[in-house]
Design a protein around this motif. Structure first.
Motif, PDB file in Angstrom:
ATOM      1  N   CYS A 163       8.078  -9.688  11.935  1.00  0.00           N
ATOM      2  CA  CYS A 163       7.279  -8.945  10.724  1.00  0.00           C
ATOM      3  C   CYS A 163       6.552 -10.372  10.026  1.00  0.00           C
ATOM      4  O   CYS A 163       7.261 -11.254   9.673  1.00  0.00           O
ATOM      5  CB  CYS A 163       7.930  -8.178   9.626  1.00  0.00           C
ATOM      6  SG  CYS A 163       7.664  -6.511  10.015  1.00  0.00           S
ATOM      7  N   GLU A 165       4.656 -10.596   6.606  1.00  0.00           N
ATOM      8  CA  GLU A 165       4.202  -9.958   5.354  1.00  0.00           C
ATOM      9  C   GLU A 165       4.327 -10.793   4.410  1.00  0.00           C
ATOM     10  O   GLU A 165       4.757 -11.846   4.226  1.00  0.00           O
ATOM     11  CB  GLU A 165       5.334  -8.851   5.379  1.00  0.00           C
ATOM     12  CG  GLU A 165       6.768  -9.551   5.214  1.00  0.00           C
ATOM     13  CD  GLU A 165       7.706  -8.307   5.147  1.00  0.00           C
ATOM     14  OE1 GLU A 165       7.514  -7.251   5.278  1.00  0.00           O
ATOM     15  OE2 GLU A 165       9.061  -8.667   5.309  1.00  0.00           O
ATOM     16  N   ASP A 166       3.314 -10.433   3.320  1.00  0.00           N
ATOM     17  CA  ASP A 166       3.173 -11.119   2.039  1.00  0.00           C
ATOM     18  C   ASP A 166       3.782 -10.109   1.023  1.00  0.00           C
ATOM     19  O   ASP A 166       3.472  -8.936   1.146  1.00  0.00           O
ATOM     20  CB  ASP A 166       1.753 -11.044   1.728  1.00  0.00           C
ATOM     21  CG  ASP A 166       0.798 -12.067   2.720  1.00  0.00           C
ATOM     22  OD1 ASP A 166       1.386 -13.073   2.889  1.00  0.00           O
ATOM     23  OD2 ASP A 166      -0.157 -11.606   2.853  1.00  0.00           O
ATOM     24  N   GLY A 191      -0.125  -9.720   7.174  1.00  0.00           N
ATOM     25  CA  GLY A 191       0.640  -8.638   6.494  1.00  0.00           C
ATOM     26  C   GLY A 191       1.054  -7.641   7.312  1.00  0.00           C
ATOM     27  O   GLY A 191       1.023  -6.568   6.750  1.00  0.00           O
ATOM     28  N   CYS A 192       1.552  -7.922   8.506  1.00  0.00           N
ATOM     29  CA  CYS A 192       1.964  -6.709   9.612  1.00  0.00           C
ATOM     30  C   CYS A 192       2.870  -7.156  10.484  1.00  0.00           C
ATOM     31  O   CYS A 192       3.452  -8.173  10.545  1.00  0.00           O
ATOM     32  CB  CYS A 192       0.884  -6.014  10.168  1.00  0.00           C
ATOM     33  SG  CYS A 192       0.149  -7.102  11.486  1.00  0.00           S
ATOM     34  N   CYS A 193       3.601  -6.080  11.079  1.00  0.00           N
ATOM     35  CA  CYS A 193       4.489  -6.508  11.987  1.00  0.00           C
ATOM     36  C   CYS A 193       3.715  -7.200  13.224  1.00  0.00           C
ATOM     37  O   CYS A 193       2.779  -6.761  13.798  1.00  0.00           O
ATOM     38  CB  CYS A 193       5.190  -5.246  12.681  1.00  0.00           C
ATOM     39  SG  CYS A 193       6.351  -4.766  11.360  1.00  0.00           S
TER      40      CYS A 193
END
Length: 194
Positions: A163, A165-166, A191-193
């Motif tokens: 992942c 991510e922010d 910001g994703c997997c």
């Protein structure tokens, strides 16, 4: 859609975005050689060093996309995941292998064009190379959502995808976090997997 096979080559345009990251990672897990394009050094580094792409390049630093693709894929591209359109699609068609497959997910270069959209000049190659192109939108695949979530979560738990991510802490940071979604310098991770 593109039925990747071990040993095939895959090119993903706009690969540092949420969709491109996952597509590249899935192609890697299926045994493909994967190269992605992105628009900054940070995004290229993300693809290569965090997400495990075999290689990546900053398209803004490349004067001739067709030559760039030839450098990364000397024997041609088997699978192209299309997110950009226009000149990118043109350059990819030149570099596609016989019986190549293109999944057309987006055409970001065309979204805000109000006059004279970029045309594609190498369409005859679709015929001579017997290339299959299929467009799709997520709404047509909602029936597979549960399967996607199950597969993706299992891969995440196994450490086969990560992942990126922010995270914004506290409610006070919500406004800045929302605004950050629309600033390119704040979207380096996607910001994703992946």
């Amino acid at each position: 859609m593109c039925s990747p096979k071990p040993g095939e080559t895959a090119f993903i345009s706009a690969a540092s975005g949420a969709v491109g990251q996952l597509v590249g990672k899935f192609a890697k897990l299926m045994g493909c050689y994967v190269v992605g394009s992105a628009g900054s050094k940070d995004k290229v580094d993300l693809l290569k060093y965090k997400l495990g792409f075999d290689d990546a390049f900053n398209y803004k630093e490349e004067a001739a996309l067709a030559a760039t693709l030839k450098r990364y894929f000397p024997d041609g591209v088997d699978i192209y995941f299309e997110n950009v359109g226009g000149k990118f699609l043109d350059a990819v068609l030149i570099n596609m292998r016989q019986h190549g497959r293109i999944a057309a997910c987006g055409m970001i270069s065309q979204y805000n064009t109000t006059e004279n959209p970029e045309g594609v000049k190498n369409l005859l190659l679709i015929v001579t190379k017997e290339i299959r192109i299929q467009g799709f939108i997520v709404f047509s695949y909602y029936n597979m959502y549960d399967q996607f979530v199950e597969t993706t979560l299992a891969l995440l738990k196994q450490g086969k995808i990560t992942c990126v991510e922010d995270i914004a802490d506290a409610l006070e940071s919500a406004q800045a976090a929302l605004i950050g979604l629309f600033r390119p310098q704040c979207r380096e991770t996607g910001g994703c997997c992946s």
